[in-house]
Write a protein that holds these residues in place. Structure first.
Motif, PDB file in Angstrom:
ATOM      1  N   PHE A   6       6.617   5.537  12.677  1.00 38.16           N
ATOM      2  CA  PHE A   6       7.178   4.882  11.649  1.00 38.16           C
ATOM      3  C   PHE A   6       7.552   5.465  10.398  1.00 38.16           C
ATOM      4  CE2 PHE A   6       4.069   2.898   8.083  1.00 38.16           C
ATOM      5  CZ  PHE A   6       5.074   1.895   7.831  1.00 38.16           C
ATOM      6  N   TYR A   7       8.719   5.250   9.956  1.00 40.45           N
ATOM      7  CA  TYR A   7       9.532   5.878   8.866  1.00 40.45           C
ATOM      8  C   TYR A   7       8.927   5.011   7.435  1.00 40.45           C
ATOM      9  CZ  TYR A   7      11.685   8.697  12.214  1.00 40.45           C
ATOM     10  OH  TYR A   7      11.870   9.419  13.416  1.00 40.45           O
ATOM     11  N   THR A   8       8.454   5.553   6.636  1.00 43.81           N
ATOM     12  CA  THR A   8       8.228   4.750   5.499  1.00 43.81           C
ATOM     13  C   THR A   8       7.925   5.719   4.146  1.00 43.81           C
ATOM     14  OG1 THR A   8       6.445   2.980   4.689  1.00 43.81           O
ATOM     15  CG2 THR A   8       5.535   4.920   5.823  1.00 43.81           C
ATOM     16  N   ASN A   9       7.706   4.919   3.059  1.00 41.99           N
ATOM     17  CA  ASN A   9       7.190   5.516   1.803  1.00 41.99           C
ATOM     18  C   ASN A   9       6.139   4.522   1.537  1.00 41.99           C
ATOM     19  OD1 ASN A   9       6.707   5.562  -1.273  1.00 41.99           O
ATOM     20  ND2 ASN A   9       8.321   7.114  -0.845  1.00 41.99           N
ATOM     21  N   PRO A  10       4.782   4.932   0.942  1.00 41.24           N
ATOM     22  CA  PRO A  10       3.639   4.145   0.664  1.00 41.24           C
ATOM     23  C   PRO A  10       3.873   3.298  -0.210  1.00 41.24           C
ATOM     24  CG  PRO A  10       3.279   6.480  -0.009  1.00 41.24           C
ATOM     25  CD  PRO A  10       4.425   6.544   0.770  1.00 41.24           C
ATOM     26  N   GLN A  11       4.978   3.364  -1.167  1.00 44.51           N
ATOM     27  CA  GLN A  11       5.442   2.386  -2.270  1.00 44.51           C
ATOM     28  C   GLN A  11       6.422   1.796  -1.990  1.00 44.51           C
ATOM     29  OE1 GLN A  11       4.895   5.748  -5.338  1.00 44.51           O
ATOM     30  NE2 GLN A  11       3.168   4.795  -6.102  1.00 44.51           N
ATOM     31  N   SER A  12       6.573   0.948  -0.762  1.00 45.94           N
ATOM     32  CA  SER A  12       7.706   0.380  -0.537  1.00 45.94           C
ATOM     33  C   SER A  12       7.245  -0.890   0.174  1.00 45.94           C
ATOM     34  CB  SER A  12       8.776   1.175   0.402  1.00 45.94           C
ATOM     35  OG  SER A  12       7.945   1.516   1.527  1.00 45.94           O
ATOM     36  N   ARG A  13       8.351  -1.726   0.829  1.00 51.44           N
ATOM     37  CA  ARG A  13       7.829  -2.426   1.959  1.00 51.44           C
ATOM     38  C   ARG A  13       7.317  -2.080   3.189  1.00 51.44           C
ATOM     39  NH1 ARG A  13      11.903  -4.245  -1.600  1.00 51.44           N
ATOM     40  NH2 ARG A  13      12.179  -6.501  -2.282  1.00 51.44           N
ATOM     41  N   GLY A  14       7.350  -0.989   3.191  1.00 55.30           N
ATOM     42  CA  GLY A  14       6.985  -0.306   4.384  1.00 55.30           C
ATOM     43  C   GLY A  14       5.359  -0.636   4.680  1.00 55.30           C
ATOM     44  N   GLN A  15       4.501  -1.173   3.597  1.00 57.70           N
ATOM     45  CA  GLN A  15       3.448  -1.604   3.426  1.00 57.70           C
ATOM     46  C   GLN A  15       2.972  -2.724   4.331  1.00 57.70           C
ATOM     47  OE1 GLN A  15       1.439  -2.188  -0.259  1.00 57.70           O
ATOM     48  NE2 GLN A  15       2.421  -0.591  -1.447  1.00 57.70           N
ATOM     49  N   ILE A  16       4.105  -3.580   4.452  1.00 54.79           N
ATOM     50  CA  ILE A  16       4.261  -4.695   5.366  1.00 54.79           C
ATOM     51  C   ILE A  16       4.035  -4.071   6.874  1.00 54.79           C
ATOM     52  CG2 ILE A  16       5.379  -6.829   6.209  1.00 54.79           C
ATOM     53  CD1 ILE A  16       6.681  -6.781   3.451  1.00 54.79           C
TER      54      ILE A  16
END
Length: 209
Positions: A6-16
């Motif tokens: 999972f590639y993300t940033n915690p302050q992004s739509r990655g929260q979804i």
């Protein structure tokens, strides 16, 4: 164990997608990307040339775009019960892609405080903000969940609405407020929020003073 990254940033739509992964319950590895550096690096551009997050890689297959990731994970891990039977997906697809289309457009335009002129609204695919929320009130007014039970469509739709409420972009009608509260009253949602809070704090602590 499946290979799920999972590639993300915690302050992004990655929260979804984080919430979706917690609902699925399959083991996964998280790669946190920084907007100014790793998100634009060659390694991630090989995964998503658009340099957008989130993304997942599952058994070597790349999936981007939040709605697509949610739909993919629901199908890849059917035991989680996040998608209805193939013969009963009309509402599921309708609401999932309403959120990805008209609602996402409304979200983006509201974030930049832009309302299309009346004579140009038909070009934007959502009409206008008032029409979108009137439609959602009608669409959700007589149901607890999109398909009768909680699904990936609810997760995505409630996330989009929840973001807008959290950041003061909308108040939301009683129908929409109740829907978001109902959908987010889940252990997987709370776990995802906690994981992203911890990731954001770790990123902040890593920045030199």
């Amino acid at each position: 164990m499946s290979d799920l990254v999972f590639y993300t940033n915690p302050q992004s739509r990655g929260q979804i997608v984080r919430w979706m992964l917690e609902e699925v319950g399959a083991p996964y590895r998280t790669e946190i990307l920084d907007y100014a550096t790793t998100l634009k690096g060659d390694a991630y551009r090989a995964i998503n040339p658009m340099m957008k997050i989130p993304a997942i890689v599952h058994d070597g297959k790349v999936v981007t775009e939040v709605a697509a990731i949610c739909a993919y994970l629901a199908d890849a891990f059917p035991d989680a019960g996040l998608a209805p039977a193939l013969t009963d997906r009309a509402d599921y697809y309708r609401y999932l892609f309403f959120a990805a289309g008209p609602l996402e457009m409304t979200f983006s335009l509201k974030a930049i405080q832009y309302e299309p002129p009346a004579d140009k609204q038909r070009m934007f695919g959502h009409g206008n903000e008032a029409l979108v929320f009137e439609a959602l009130d009608r669409m959700l007014g007589d149901r607890d969940y999109v398909t009768g039970t909680f699904s990936a469509a609810d997760l995505y739709l409630a996330s989009e609405l929840g973001f807008m409420m959290r950041f003061g972009m909308i108040t939301g009608s009683p129908t929409l407020q109740a829907y978001v509260a109902r959908c987010t009253d889940r252990d997987a949602y709370r776990r995802g929020q906690q994981l992203d809070t911890e990731a954001a704090e770790a990123m902040k602590a890593a920045v030199p003073a």
